[in-house]
Structure formats: structure tokens, C-alpha cells
Design a protein around this motif. Structure first.
Motif, PDB file in Angstrom:
ATOM      1  N   ARG A   1       0.647   4.501  -2.393  1.00 56.77           N
ATOM      2  CA  ARG A   1       0.582   5.872  -1.861  1.00 56.77           C
ATOM      3  C   ARG A   1       1.715   6.737  -2.443  1.00 56.77           C
ATOM      4  O   ARG A   1       1.510   7.886  -2.816  1.00 56.77           O
ATOM      5  CB  ARG A   1       0.709   5.867  -0.334  1.00 56.77           C
TER       6      ARG A   1
ATOM      7  N   GLU B   1       0.825  -1.213   0.000  1.00 56.09           N
ATOM      8  CA  GLU B   1       0.000   0.000   0.000  1.00 56.09           C
ATOM      9  C   GLU B   1       0.861   1.266   0.000  1.00 56.09           C
ATOM     10  O   GLU B   1       0.489   2.279  -0.580  1.00 56.09           O
ATOM     11  CB  GLU B   1      -0.962  -0.007   1.189  1.00 56.09           C
ATOM     12  N   ASP B   2       2.014   1.178   0.626  1.00 57.53           N
ATOM     13  CA  ASP B   2       2.882   2.356   0.673  1.00 57.53           C
ATOM     14  C   ASP B   2       3.379   2.745  -0.718  1.00 57.53           C
ATOM     15  O   ASP B   2       3.496   3.922  -1.046  1.00 57.53           O
ATOM     16  CB  ASP B   2       4.080   2.101   1.597  1.00 57.53           C
TER      17      ASP B   2
ATOM     18  N   ARG C   1      -7.131   3.722  -6.266  1.00 59.74           N
ATOM     19  CA  ARG C   1      -5.956   2.859  -6.433  1.00 59.74           C
ATOM     20  C   ARG C   1      -5.872   1.811  -5.323  1.00 59.74           C
ATOM     21  O   ARG C   1      -5.608   0.634  -5.598  1.00 59.74           O
ATOM     22  CB  ARG C   1      -4.681   3.707  -6.385  1.00 59.74           C
ATOM     23  N   LEU C   2      -6.093   2.269  -4.080  1.00 54.28           N
ATOM     24  CA  LEU C   2      -5.978   1.338  -2.954  1.00 54.28           C
ATOM     25  C   LEU C   2      -7.046   0.249  -3.040  1.00 54.28           C
ATOM     26  O   LEU C   2      -6.792  -0.925  -2.761  1.00 54.28           O
ATOM     27  CB  LEU C   2      -6.087   2.096  -1.622  1.00 54.28           C
TER      28      LEU C   2
ATOM     29  N   LEU D   1      -6.413   8.267  -4.950  1.00 52.20           N
ATOM     30  CA  LEU D   1      -5.652   7.356  -4.096  1.00 52.20           C
ATOM     31  C   LEU D   1      -6.562   6.238  -3.582  1.00 52.20           C
ATOM     32  O   LEU D   1      -6.193   5.059  -3.588  1.00 52.20           O
ATOM     33  CB  LEU D   1      -5.025   8.121  -2.920  1.00 52.20           C
ATOM     34  N   ASP D   2      -7.771   6.612  -3.162  1.00 50.64           N
ATOM     35  CA  ASP D   2      -8.707   5.599  -2.668  1.00 50.64           C
ATOM     36  C   ASP D   2      -9.017   4.563  -3.759  1.00 50.64           C
ATOM     37  O   ASP D   2      -9.100   3.367  -3.520  1.00 50.64           O
ATOM     38  CB  ASP D   2     -10.012   6.262  -2.204  1.00 50.64           C
TER      39      ASP D   2
ATOM     40  N   SER E   1       0.904   7.744  -6.016  1.00 54.51           N
ATOM     41  CA  SER E   1      -0.172   8.732  -6.038  1.00 54.51           C
ATOM     42  C   SER E   1       0.334  10.091  -5.571  1.00 54.51           C
ATOM     43  O   SER E   1      -0.012  11.133  -6.134  1.00 54.51           O
ATOM     44  CB  SER E   1      -1.322   8.250  -5.149  1.00 54.51           C
ATOM     45  N   GLU E   2       1.190  10.061  -4.548  1.00 52.65           N
ATOM     46  CA  GLU E   2       1.726  11.299  -4.013  1.00 52.65           C
ATOM     47  C   GLU E   2       2.662  11.983  -5.018  1.00 52.65           C
ATOM     48  O   GLU E   2       2.601  13.182  -5.254  1.00 52.65           O
ATOM     49  CB  GLU E   2       2.470  10.998  -2.716  1.00 52.65           C
TER      50      GLU E   2
ATOM     51  N   ALA F   1      -7.453  12.955  -3.420  1.00 47.75           N
ATOM     52  CA  ALA F   1      -7.677  11.853  -2.480  1.00 47.75           C
ATOM     53  C   ALA F   1      -8.515  10.730  -3.080  1.00 47.75           C
ATOM     54  O   ALA F   1      -8.234   9.547  -2.861  1.00 47.75           O
ATOM     55  CB  ALA F   1      -8.350  12.393  -1.210  1.00 47.75           C
TER      56      ALA F   1
END
Lengths: 491, 443, 251
Positions: free
Chosen positions: A42, A38-39, A58-59, A55-56, A45-46, A52
Motif C-alpha cells: 500500500r 500488505e502495508d 498489486r495486492l 493497488l488491487d 502504491s500510495e 485503486a
């Protein structure tokens, strides 16, 4: 017969290894750590400064992917991929700033020049090379888009052509509306992986009633080692719009196998038309089957509007393994889907490719023309689905799949699924497999052609129907490419 | 939605989670335990049966996730399994009744009759349940054929077969009259038969298998596997007629091995409103042999007819032809899966296949999967598949000649299906098959 | 007598009109030719006369012997004596030519209150008529038109015409795809059917057929209407001048 002559010339020039795009370029890169969690999602995405919700999204995809297993039904075999041993993000350091043509690292420009990709907007604009057709290019290197040409001029016509990262920043409402609407996050294993980690790709929006004033093109290049490329392309043709888009792909020659898992989504609204062409020339591996790209791609077009049309043309010559089925969902009444394919395999390449034509709307039609050429020790499979649902009255399909075998160590396979679920469907499917007939070769040789020339001539004739679908600008180049791919297959 | 479609859906087929055992599967397992001690065959056969039921228990009935049963989901469609019939209370004179009126008395006269899962002794034919027959080397070898462990429907047959014809056509024999195997059984029973046939070098024979339930019959389930080995130079015509009514199920399979210079002409006619699966595997093991397959089905109501062929060209210089035609009415569904394999080195293979459906009702469905798997280059292979309504231009042409629409349609439908039946050269058989098909079309 | 009155026709799924007020009368015993450039509506007229689906009559009427036929099914029209020799005769796989001929002939006879032909009678008549048209009797045992050459198909059409004994014969481009010998055989077949009780409408692009089937009148069809009517000499005139005068703007 000049094209044939050129093919032959080209083939003669090349020694053992025919892949001419196999060089590496030394460019300073920024990478995410190896492995996937998950990192990493993140991190990506960052890096892209995404909202946001993205990112959601993608997760969510990442979690679904974790619960899935790799598909095994395709007629391809390869050692299990260690998804923890890959880099999921790699970008040239220089691209972290703004991107316009004169700001691009000259080393990068030299690389594209070597690849023959036209990143010369200024010259063309200045009219120096006015005889050449104008093509707008989005150049994607490993995980990011390094430059997009002709953006301003396209913008004047209202056409948005940019990297998907930029689209997420500049046109989030359009991306949010359409991303994942054709290929959902959990559609299949590789689409889920892509949804979690895609790093760049192209975005096209052609507004209502606009005919895109030039060919659009994206050029994908894998350069880094041990890096997967996961690009995402989204093309939307609004009501009555037209766009023709072409993608090209190459990678350096390496002993390792590299993963390329792209997702392409096309949406055509009422009366819109999208023509999508691919010339896929990823590194196929060496003559012993070492190295090469695993090309696991999900491409799908949604003819969402009435009278819409989506046409896929693909010329597949590269990759160690190809697993792709550019498809059309014919949802709008009177919509039309087309799939034209040439898949050439040589050496130890494995191709499992085809299409799906899903007839949902009334009076929809589709046409599939597939030409497979297998040589060396390769395996070349056409796999396709044509389906007319209960309410898809008046559905029409014509399919012709032809395979040509060169040599007795290769395989050519045809696996069509044809599902007519209402009586007004009218489906016709035909397939043939043969070799180049000795009589035909003899005839050509008797008229003075060498065996190699004769084969090139016959092969060019075999793929002719499909080649004609390619934009003119790419025709000659593609013809040469097919010849090169078959180098060493005779005699 | 499209993610669940076959072929490119990366996830579904990989879910190996075994579904709970269905009622039908439980009944089959129990049937085996209840009957195992009484089933024919010696120790080696008992072991085969035990192994087969074990494999069946772990796999279960094939669902649509099993590629070969993609369009014929037995797990979902077979709701229950009837008790195994092991002979006994059969109706008298079922042979002629089961043949129906279109086969003349000459076909019934010397028929090999299997009633209620047991061969009938009249006529002096040999049956698998005879301890002497089942212990013959060639029969034992056939029973041990590993290719029959390939799918669960065949495992079921191995585990449970109660009897079947054993036919040995000696080398050079020219059998003038067709050998007719007629199977019939009581209602609400499961009949499981295994026929084992050997045709010697240069022999000529016509084999006919008939399994038709009278219109008034109740529900029936049956499994029939025929193994046939054809030696060099032999000529075999092999015909099957299956008629299954609503709620009934027939699972048929022919496992065929061809030597060199063989001519093998199978024809299968499927009728009715039941669930019928006809599998046919043909292995070419000798050069210069020919397979000429014809298949026709007339399916009504909620009927389901599946023809699944695997033609394996293992050697060079062989020819295969397949023509399949189906007429679909109501919500009927027909499935054609035809796979032609050309193995490495099987040069000069000539393989052609055509599957055609005529859809008479808006709710009919035809699923076709003609497949080529080719590993040799000097071959000519091809297939075609079409699905359509009756061509309105043809109807117009006929009506413009004064033929009323209903008659024109009837004529066109019959000629469509007859094109496949015309492959049968024996006049009496062809007429019988056309008669049976015509009755079914009129139904 | 055939009377076509102010006929307007369009395709069912398209709004484009094909026939726009066509008026024409063909009395019994006469042979009329319709000539016209490609796309003028010649084949549409043939199909509409025979009652093919897919066309919509938006105005006007077609009377045969004083009775409107436009609401009739194709087989009813055939029973009334309307016969169309197709430009592209259909191939019917699996249906033997003899079966087809006999089914058609008897269906028509039944509707005309005539006795059905027995098998021997039927075979006798067919053999006789086939011989006149140079049709090999064996050919009739094969499926209708399947694998026939262009000439064989056209002869088979004329044989059907002879068998069904129509009173209105419409010949759509019967000369297309025929060499000169075949053209002669077909024309002789048609001429043999000329009779005071029969009207004939011969649709053709070229004049050469009319050297063999000499018409009483020639009509020029263009832009969906009859533009000019004359005697057989009009065909010769068209042969030299072409259709240029008629392919310009609609008159």
C-alpha cells in the motif's frame, strides 16, 4: 584488431578488482520500512499516487506470492533469501518533485557521468556533439526513475517513453490494457514478487506505423544497501511500429548480496518489430564470491500480431547469480522470435540463462544463438525450450549453443528442451562445448600475440555472431566489457 | 499459459504436496505384501526389497514433475498394475515365438529363456532365483548398488524381481555366439526381471535381450533391469529389442559400469504401440574406454517410446557416441533424453550425441532433451537434435528418377532408421534387426 | 519433340512471376542451349519441366511428344523419358547408390513395359557405364551423393541419366563446380548419349560447357522469356559481350 588491443589495454589498467562501477554515491534517500506485508505494498502504491485498480492488482499479486515457494530447479545455489530483511522501496529524496534534466540533483548527474551514461540532452540538441548518436535515456536509481531524456522530441513522433509510474498517471488505459498480459502476476515466484512491489521501470508505446526515431535506453543503478530492485518494463509496438531498446545495469561493490527481480513485457502487434538489447553488468561479487547481485528476472515478449518480430540480445557479464530466460510467444502467424546471448562468468558467478520459443501461430520461426564462456570457479548453464504446439504448422527453429571453458575449475552446461508436437515443425538444435584449442593459442602466439591477447582474440571471434546484433553505439563498449570480465582467467 | 511450461516455471515443480496414491500404486504395494515371502534371495535381499518398497511407497510412480520422467508420466499413464507373474502356467516353446521369425534358429538354440518371470532350466543357464547364484559375492554386490535407488521404476524392480539371468563371462573368454536372453510372459501379468552380468578382463561377448509379444498377445506389463559390469579391456556388444503392443508397458533399464580400455556397444530397438521406457546409465570408471550407442524406434498409433541416457564420464580419455533415430506415425510420441556428464578432472573426454525424428503424421510428437553437464575444460562435447517430416526435395529427386512416390518415401524412411541399425556389426543380428524394423514400418 | 508454349510460372506462395510467356521448341535429335543471366528463370524452367512442387503454371503448356505433361507427377514424367540433371544433386543418407539406381531403372522400365533388369544384368550395365564416366564402382556402394565432391556428384548424375535412358535430357548448370578434367568427362558422357531419338536442353550461364557439348541452337533467356535465338556462335558472342544487353529493362 583494435578492439582486441583495447581489451588488452583495458585489462592491464585494472588491478585486482576489475569492476569499475563499484563506487557508492551518497544521496539522501526516502525508504519504506524493512520487510514485506500488505502495508508495504500500500505504501509503494500510495507513494506513486496510483489508481485503486493498480493497488488491487498489486495486492492480488502479493497474496499469490505468499502462497508460492522459491524455484529450485535452476543450476544455481545460494543461501536462502530472507525476504523480511530487505527494503522494498528506496528513492532519492530529490526526485519527489517534478523531473526535468535541469532539476535533477547535481550529485546524481555526476554519478551518471561516472557511469558513462549520456544524460546530456541539451548538448546534443544544441548540436555540440552532433557526431554522437542520439539515445534517449530513462535513468532508474534504486526504486525510481530520476530522469528521462528526449521525451518531448519523441512525443513529436507520437512515441511515449517515460517511467512506468508516470505512464500509470498519464496513460492508465494503455498500462491497464497491457500490464500483466504477457507475464501474469502469478507466472512465477519472482514475477509475483515484482508484481506486488515494483516501484519503477520504463514504459514505451510506439504508435501504429511509427519507426521510433532514436534508440531508447534505460539505465538501472542499484545504490542503496539492503535494498531490492524491482523494476517493471512494458514496451508496446503497435501495428507496423519499430523500436530498438537497450538496458544497462550496474551496482556498487558490497559484501552483501542484493536482490534484483525485474519483469519485462514486450508486445508486438501486426507487422511490428521490437529489438531489445541488454548489457547486464551488475556487481558480480569479489574474487572469493562474496557479495554481488542476485539477478532473478522474467523477460517475455509476445508476438501477438501477424508478421511481428521480437529479438532479444543479451550480454551477461555481471551478477553473482543470473536466472533469466528472455522468451518469445509466437502467437501471430508468420511471427519471428530471436535470442542472441553472450553469457560470461568468472570468479564464483553462477549463470542459468536461456530462452523459450513458444510456437503457437502458423509458419512461425525462431533462432537461438547462445555463447557461454565460463572461467574461474563459475558455473554457466544454458537452459532453453523450443516448443511447437499442435496447430503451429510450419514452425521452424534453429538453435546453436556453444560453450567455451577457460580453466578446469568451472562448469558449462546445456539443458535444452525441444518439443515438436506436429509433423510440419522443423527443428534443428546443435551444441558444442570446448576449450580454446592449444593449437590456436600457439598459432596466435607464434604470430607475436601474448597469451592474454590470443585469448581475447579467440573469445572475440567466438562471440562475434552475437555481438553483431547489438546496436552499433554499444558494440565497442561491450567488447571491452567482455574482455574485462575475463580478466585474470588465463595463466 | 506459458507459465506452466517446463524449465522456467518457478512454482509447479516445488509443490511437494503428494498426490493421492493411484490404483496402480496401490496394486503394486499389495502385490509386494502378497508375494514378499515367496520372492527369491536371502535375508539381505529381503531387506533390500523391504527398503525399496518403502521408498517406492513414499515417492509413488514418477509423474511429469520428476524431471527424468517429464515426458513420460508413469503416474498418469499406468492406470493399473497387473498381478505379478511368478512362473507356472506358461505356454510351451515360447522362446522361439518370442524371438520371432527374423532371428535364425542359431539364436534360439542356446537362448537363456525366462518364461512367466522364471528362468527355464533347459540349457543349464544360471538364474538369480537359484539360492546359490544369488548368494555369490559379486551378485550380492550388484544387487546392493545404490544407484538403483535413484528412481521409482528401479525401486519397483528391486522390490519385486522374481528372477533373471546371471551371466559371468570369465576373463579372456571369447564367446563366439551371441548370448540371447528371451523373456516372455502370459497376458495380463506383470513380469519383473533382474539380469546380472559380469564380463571379465579382456573377454569378448555379444549379449542380446529380446522381449516381443506376438501380435495376437493381450496386455502385458514388464520391468527388466540389467546390471552389467565390464572389466578392463573387454569388448561387449549389447542389444535389446522390445516390441510392446497397445496397452502394454515395458520399463527397461541398463546400469552399466565400464573399466579401462573397454569397448561397449549397446543398441536398442523399440517397436509398437505400447508404452516403453528404456533407461541406460553408463559410468566410465577406467580410462580409454569407448561407448558407442545406437537407438532406433518405430512407433505407431498412440505408442510412446522413451530413451533416457545418462553417460557419466568420471575419468579422463574416454569417448562416447550416441545416435538415436525414431520414426513416428499416428499420434505416436518419442522421447529422447540424453545427458552427458563430464566430471571434474575427466579431461580429454570426447562426447557426441545425435537424436533425430522423422514425423510421418501431423499428430506425432517428438520431445528431445539432449543435455551436457561439463566440469572439465579440455573436452570436445556436442549434441544435435532434429525433428522434421520427410524432406520433400529428396522425394522429388527420387520421383524425378522415375521412382513412384510411395516407394521413394518407403526407401527414405527405411534408410533413415537403418542408419542407426547399421551400427550393429554382427551380420546376422543386423539383418534380423533391419527385418524387424522393416516389418514394423510396413505395419 | 519438346514444345513449350507461352509458359507463365510463378512461385506458389509468392505473386512474383518468374517465367512470363516462354516459348521454345526442341526437336528430337537436337541439342539446344539455354543461356541467361542469374535470376532469369533458368533453374525454374528446369524444375518445372521435371515437375517439382512449389511452382504454379498460370498460363501456357509443356508438350512432350505431343502430350501435355504439366499435370503429371515427376515419376510419370521420368517414365515418359524426362530426365533432369540437377545443378545441386541431392544427398540421400543411408540409401546405397546401387540400390537407388536399380530401384529407379526398374521402376522406369516397368512403366515403359520393359522387362526389369536382373541383378547380374543390372550390375553388368552399371559397371560398364560407370567405367566410361570414370566412376569407381566402390563409390556406388556408398549412400547416394553423400560426401561426394562436386565433380563426383555431376558424374553420378550423368550415370543415372545413362541408366534411365531418357528421351529428353535437361542439364541444369552441369558445368558448375567442375574443373576442366571433370568437365571433359561429363561432356563426353553427355555426348555419348546424343542420338536422333533424344532431345537435349543444356542450361548454362557460361559458354565454356558449349565448347564440349556443341549445341544446334542457343537461346537467350532473360526476364522470363526467350529474348534471342541463334546458332552456336551466339554463345561465343555472349562470352565477349556478356548479358548486359539483356539485364536492363524487360524487352
Amino acid at each position: 584488431m583494435p578492439a582486441v588491443q583495447e581489451t588488452v589495454e583495458q585489462v592491464k589498467k585494472i588491478d585486482v578488482d576489475q569492476y569499475k562501477y563499484g563506487f557508492e554515491t551518497d544521496i539522501e534517500m526516502v525508504k519504506a520500512p524493512k520487510g514485506l506485508n500488505e502495508d508495504i505494498v500500500r505504501f509503494i502504491s500510495e507513494k506513486k499516487g496510483e489508481p485503486a485498480w493498480m493497488l488491487d492488482w498489486r495486492l492480488d499479486a502479493y497474496r499469490r506470492w505468499r502462497a508460492m515457494t522459491e524455484p529450485t530447479w535452476a543450476k544455481v545455489s545460494y543461501p536462502k533469501i530472507d525476504f523480511e530483511d530487505l527494503y522494498y522501496y528506496a528513492a532519492p529524496k530529490s526526485t519527489e518533485g517534478p523531473k526535468s534534466l535541469d532539476e535533477v540533483d547535481p550529485e546524481l548527474l555526476r554519478m551518471y557521468e561516472r557511469l558513462g551514461v549520456p544524460l546530456q540532452e541539451q548538448e546534443i540538441l544544441a548540436g555540440v556533439k552532433s557526431d554522437k548518436p542520439r539515445v534517449a535515456v530513462d535513468a532508474v536509481l534504486d526504486s525510481v526513475s530520476v530522469v528521462t531524456t528526449f521525451k518531448e522530441e519523441l512525443a513529436k513522433a507520437g512515441v511515449i517513453f517515460c517511467s512506468i509510474s508516470e505512464a500509470l498517471r498519464e496513460h492508465p488505459e494503455l498500462v491497464k490494457k497491457y500490464l500483466g498480459s504477457v507475464v501474469p502476476q502469478s507466472d512465477n515466484y519472482y514475477a509475483a514478487l515484482n508484481s506486488a512491489v515494483f516501484s519503477d521501470g520504463s514504459f514505451v508505446y510506439v504508435p501504429e506505423g511509427v519507426r521510433c526515431p532514436m534508440e531508447l535506453s534505460t539505465y538501472f543503478r542499484i545504490n542503496e544497501r539492503e535494498t531490492g530492485q524491482f523494476e517493471r518494463t512494458l514496451i508496446i509496438a503497435d501495428k507496423g511500429a519499430y523500436v530498438s531498446y537497450l538496458e544497462g545495469c550496474t551496482a556498487p561493490m558490497r559484501d552483501e548480496n542484493q536482490l534484483h527481480a525485474a519483469v519485462v513485457e514486450l508486445v508486438a502487434l501486426d507487422d511490428a518489430e521490437i529489438k531489445y538489447s541488454t548489457v547486464q553488468n551488475w556487481y558480480p561479487g569479489d574474487k572469493n564470491g562474496k557479495g554481488g547481485i542476485y539477478n532473478f528476472v522474467t523477460k517475455r515478449g509476445d508476438c501477438r500480431g501477424r508478421n511481428s518480430k521480437i529479438s532479444w540480445t543479451q550480454v551477461e557479464t555481471g551478477s553473482a547469480i543470473t536466472w533469466k530466460y528472455p522468451s518469445c510467444i509466437l502467437r501471430g502467424d508468420n511471427s519471428r522470435g530471436e535470442f542472441y546471448s553472450i553469457a560470461v562468468s568468472n570468479g564464483y558467478q553462477q549463470v542459468d540463462s536461456g530462452t523459450k520459443m513458444i510456437h503457437l501461430g502458423k509458419n512461425t520461426s525462431s533462432r537461438i544463438i547462445s555463447k557461454g564462456i565460463a572461467a574461474g570457479f563459475s558455473q554457466n548453464t544454458y537452459r532453453g525450450l523450443v516448443s511447437a504446439h499442435r496447430k503451429a504448422t510450419g514452425a521452424r527453429n534453429f538453435t546453436a549453443c556453444d560453450s567455451l571453458l577457460i580453466g578446469d575449475k568451472c562448469g558449462a552446461h546445456t539443458v535444452p528442451y525441444i518439443e515438436a508436437k506436429n509433423s510440419s515443425a522443423h527443428f534443428e538444435h546443435e551444441a558444442t562445448t570446448s576449450k580454446i584449442s592449444d593449437d590456436m593459442l600457439f598459432y596466435c602466439q607464434q604470430r607475436g600475440l601474448s597469451e592474454e591477447e590470443a585469448v581475447a582474440l579467440v573469445v572475440n571471434g567466438f562471440v562475434r555472431d552475437v555481438l553483431q546484433q547489438l546496436p552499433m553505439e554499444f558494440l565497442a563498449e561491450t567488447q571491452k566489457l567482455i574482455g574485462i570480465s575475463l580478466e585474470g582467467s588465463v595463466g | 499459459m506459458d507459465g506452466t511450461l517446463p524449465g522456467t516455471d518457478g512454482t509447479r515443480r516445488d509443490m511437494t504436496v503428494q498426490m493421492l496414491t493411484t490404483k496402480a500404486e496401490q496394486a503394486i504395494l499389495k502385490t509386494f505384501e502378497d508375494n514378499a515371502a515367496r520372492l527369491p534371495g536371502g535375508k539381505s535381499v529381503a531387506e533390500l526389497r523391504r527398503a525399496a518398497i518403502g521408498a517406492f511407497a513414499s515417492r509413488g510412480l514418477p509423474s511429469r514433475r520428476v524431471e527424468e520422467f517429464k515426458y513420460t508420466d508413469l503416474k498418469a499413464n499406468l492406470r493399473e498394475a497387473f498381478p505379478l507373474v511368478t512362473g507356472g502356467a506358461a505356454d510351451a516353446d515360447t522362446t522361439h515365438g518370442a524371438l520371432g521369425s527374423h532371428f535364425g534358429p542359431e539364436f534360439a538354440a542356446n537362448a537363456v529363456s525366462v518364461v512367466d518371470g522364471r528362468g527355464t532350466s533347459s540349457g543349464g543357464h544360471t538364474f538369480l532365483a537359484d539360492s546359490k547364484a544369488v548368494s555369490m559375492d559379486w551378485v550380492q554386490a550388484a544387487l546392493a548398488d545404490e544407484s538403483l535407488a535413484a528412481s521409482a521404476d528401479l525401486l519397483l524392480n528391486t522390490a519385486l524381481f522374481t528372477d533373471g539371468a546371471v551371466i559371468d563371462v570369465p576373463a579372456g573368454a571369447d564367446v563366439a555366439d551371441p548370448v540371447v536372453i528371451v523373456a516372455s510372459a502370459r497376458d495380463n501379468g506383470l513380469a519383473v526381471l533382474r539380469h546380472i552380468i559380469r564380463v571379465g578382463k579382456g573377454a569378448k561377448v555379444t549379449l542380446v535381450e529380446v522381449e516381443r509379444a506376438p501380435i495376437a498377445a493381450g496386455l502385458r506389463q514388464s520391468s527388466a533391469v540389467t546390471q552389467i559390469s565390464i572389466a578392463d579391456g573387454a569388448e561387449v556388444v549389447h542389444i535389446k529389442v522390445v516390441e510392446a503392443h497397445k496397452g502394454s508397458t515395458h520399463l527397461g533399464h541398463w546400469q552399466v559400469r565400464l573399466g579401462a580400455n573397454v569397448s561397449y556397444k549397446p543398441f536398442q530397438l523399440t517397436l509398437g504401440e505400447g508404452l516403453v521406457r528404456n533407461g541406460l546409465n553408463v559410468d566410465f570408471t577406467g580410462q580409454h574406454s569407448t561407448l558407442d550407442f545406437g537407438g532406433a524406434s518405430v512407433v505407431h498409433g498412440s505408442g510412446h517410446a522413451d530413451s533416457t541416457l545418462v553417460v557419466d564420464h568420471k575419468v579422463p580419455h574416454c569417448t562416447s557416441r550416441e545416435l538415436y533415430k525414431t520414426v513416428l506415425d499416428g499420434q505416436a510420441r518419442a522421447v529422447f533424453q540424453g545427458k552427458v556428464i563430464v566430471q571434474p578432472g575427466a579431461q580429454k573426454t570426447d562426447g557426441k550425441q545425435m537424436a533425430q525424428a522423422l514425423m510421418l503424421s501431423p499428430d506425432a510428437e517428438f520431445d528431445s532433451k539432449p543435455e551436457l553437464e561439463i566440469y572439465a575444460d579440455d573436452v570436445i562435447c556436442g549434441h544435435g537434435s532434429t525433428a522434421a517430416e520427410i524432406d520433400p526435395d529428396l522425394v522429388f529427386y527420387c520421383t524425378s528418377r522415375g521412382i513412384p512416390t510411395a516407394i521413394a518415401r518407403g526407401m527414405l524412411i527405411e534408410s533413415f532408421i537403418a542408419e542407426a541399425i547399421e551400427k550393429v556389426e554382427h551380420d546376422g543380428l543386423r539383418d534380423a534387426l533391419i527385418g524387424i524394423a522393416r516389418d514394423s514400418l510396413a505395419a | 519433340m519438346l514444345e513449350i508454349k507461352n509458359l507463365h510460372v510463378k512461385l506458389e506462395d509468392e505473386d512474383k512471376a518468374i517465367l512470363k510467356g516462354l516459348t521454345l521448341t526442341v526437336p528430337k535429335g537436337e541439342v539446344h542451349a539455354i543461356m541467361g543471366p542469374n535470376g532469369s528463370g533458368k533453374s525454374t524452367l528446369a524444375y518445372v519441366l521435371a515437375g517439382r512442387e512449389g511452382y504454379e503454371i498460370t498460363d501456357g503448356d509443356i508438350l512432350w511428344n505431343g502430350e501435355s505433361i504439366i499435370e503429371m507427377e515427376p515419376d510419370e514424367r521420368a517414365a515418359k523419358g524426362v530426365f533432369l540433371a540437377f545443378q545441386y544433386p541431392m544427398e540421400i543418407p543411408g540409401v546405397a547408390g546401387l540400390t537407388f539406381l536399380r530401384t529407379a531403372a526398374n521402376a522406369v522400365r516397368k512403366r515403359r513395359d520393359m522387362a526389369e533388369l536382373s541383378t547380374p544384368e543390372f550390375l553388368k550395365v552399371v559397371k560398364e557405364k560407370a567405367a566410361k564416366l570414370n566412376i569407381d564402382f566402390e563409390m556406388l556402394k556408398r549412400p547416394v551423393n553423400v560426401g561426394f565432391s562436386g565433380g563426383e556428384k555431376k558424374r553420378s548424375e550423368i550415370l543415372q541419366m545413362a541408366m534411365l535412358e531418357p528421351s529428353l535430357c535437361v542439364l541444369d548448370e552441369t558445368d558448375s563446380g567442375l574443373d576442366i578434367d571433370a568437365l571433359k568427362v561429363v561432356s563426353d558422357g553427355v555426348n555419348a548419349l546424343r542420338s536422333p531419338d533424344r532431345a537435349m536442353l543444356v542450361i548454362t550461364h557460361y559458354q565454356r560447357l558449349l565448347n564440349h557439348i556443341v549445341p544446334d541452337k542457343v537461346h537467350v533467356l532473360a526476364h522470363g522469356r526467350i529474348q534471342r535465338t541463334g546458332g552456336k556462335e551466339l554463345a561465343l558472342e555472349l562470352e565477349t559481350s556478356g548479358y548486359a544487353d539483356y539485364t536492363g529493362k524487360a524487352a
